[in-house]
Design a protein around this motif. Structure first.
Motif, short mmCIF file in Angstrom:
data_model
loop_
_atom_site.label_atom_id
_atom_site.label_comp_id
_atom_site.label_asym_id
_atom_site.label_seq_id
_atom_site.Cartn_x
_atom_site.Cartn_y
_atom_site.Cartn_z
N GLY A 2 0.85 -1.40 -0.21
CA GLY A 2 0.10 0.14 0.05
C GLY A 2 0.71 1.21 -0.18
O GLY A 2 0.59 2.43 -0.75
N ALA A 3 1.97 1.27 0.90
CA ALA A 3 3.08 2.40 0.67
C ALA A 3 3.36 2.51 -0.60
O ALA A 3 3.72 3.79 -0.97
N ALA A 6 0.76 4.22 -2.75
CA ALA A 6 0.53 5.52 -2.31
C ALA A 6 1.54 6.44 -2.85
O ALA A 6 1.42 7.55 -3.42
N LEU A 65 -3.70 8.27 1.02
CA LEU A 65 -3.91 7.96 2.49
C LEU A 65 -4.96 6.78 2.54
O LEU A 65 -4.69 5.88 3.34
N LEU A 66 -5.85 6.91 1.80
CA LEU A 66 -7.05 5.74 1.85
C LEU A 66 -6.22 4.39 1.31
O LEU A 66 -6.82 3.33 1.99
N MET A 68 -3.26 3.56 1.73
CA MET A 68 -2.29 3.37 2.83
C MET A 68 -3.03 2.69 4.09
O MET A 68 -2.40 1.96 4.77
N ASN A 69 -4.04 3.20 4.42
CA ASN A 69 -4.82 2.59 5.54
C ASN A 69 -5.47 1.53 5.34
O ASN A 69 -6.26 0.93 6.26
N LYS A 70 -5.73 1.15 4.06
CA LYS A 70 -6.39 -0.17 3.79
C LYS A 70 -6.08 -1.43 4.27
O LYS A 70 -4.97 -1.82 4.40
#
Length: 70
Positions: A2-3, A6, A65-66, A68-70
């Motif tokens: 995810g990072a 992003a 941000l969405l 990364m936080n998933k």
């Protein structure tokens, strides 16, 4: 993962925003050089366009941000 996604999204948005700003400003300056009497209208339209162009990196930041936080 995810990072990385992003980071790629933000890099693309930053590059796209920079290129878009550069093109919009260069065309406004070209128009001012050709017709100086329209400089006020050109400047106003350029600021509106740059504001819309800059909205893309902000939206990409929210999406990053969405992701990364998933």
């Amino acid at each position: 993962m995810g990072a990385i996604a992003a980071g790629i999204a933000m890099a693309g948005a930053a590059i796209g925003g920079g290129v878009g700003d550069g093109i919009a400003i260069s065309k406004m300056l070209e128009g001012m050089a050709r017709q100086p009497e329209l400089s006020g209208q050109l400047r106003t339209n350029m600021f509106i366009g740059v504001g819309l162009i800059e909205a893309m990196p902000i939206i990409a930041f929210v999406v990053a941000l969405l992701v990364m936080n998933k």
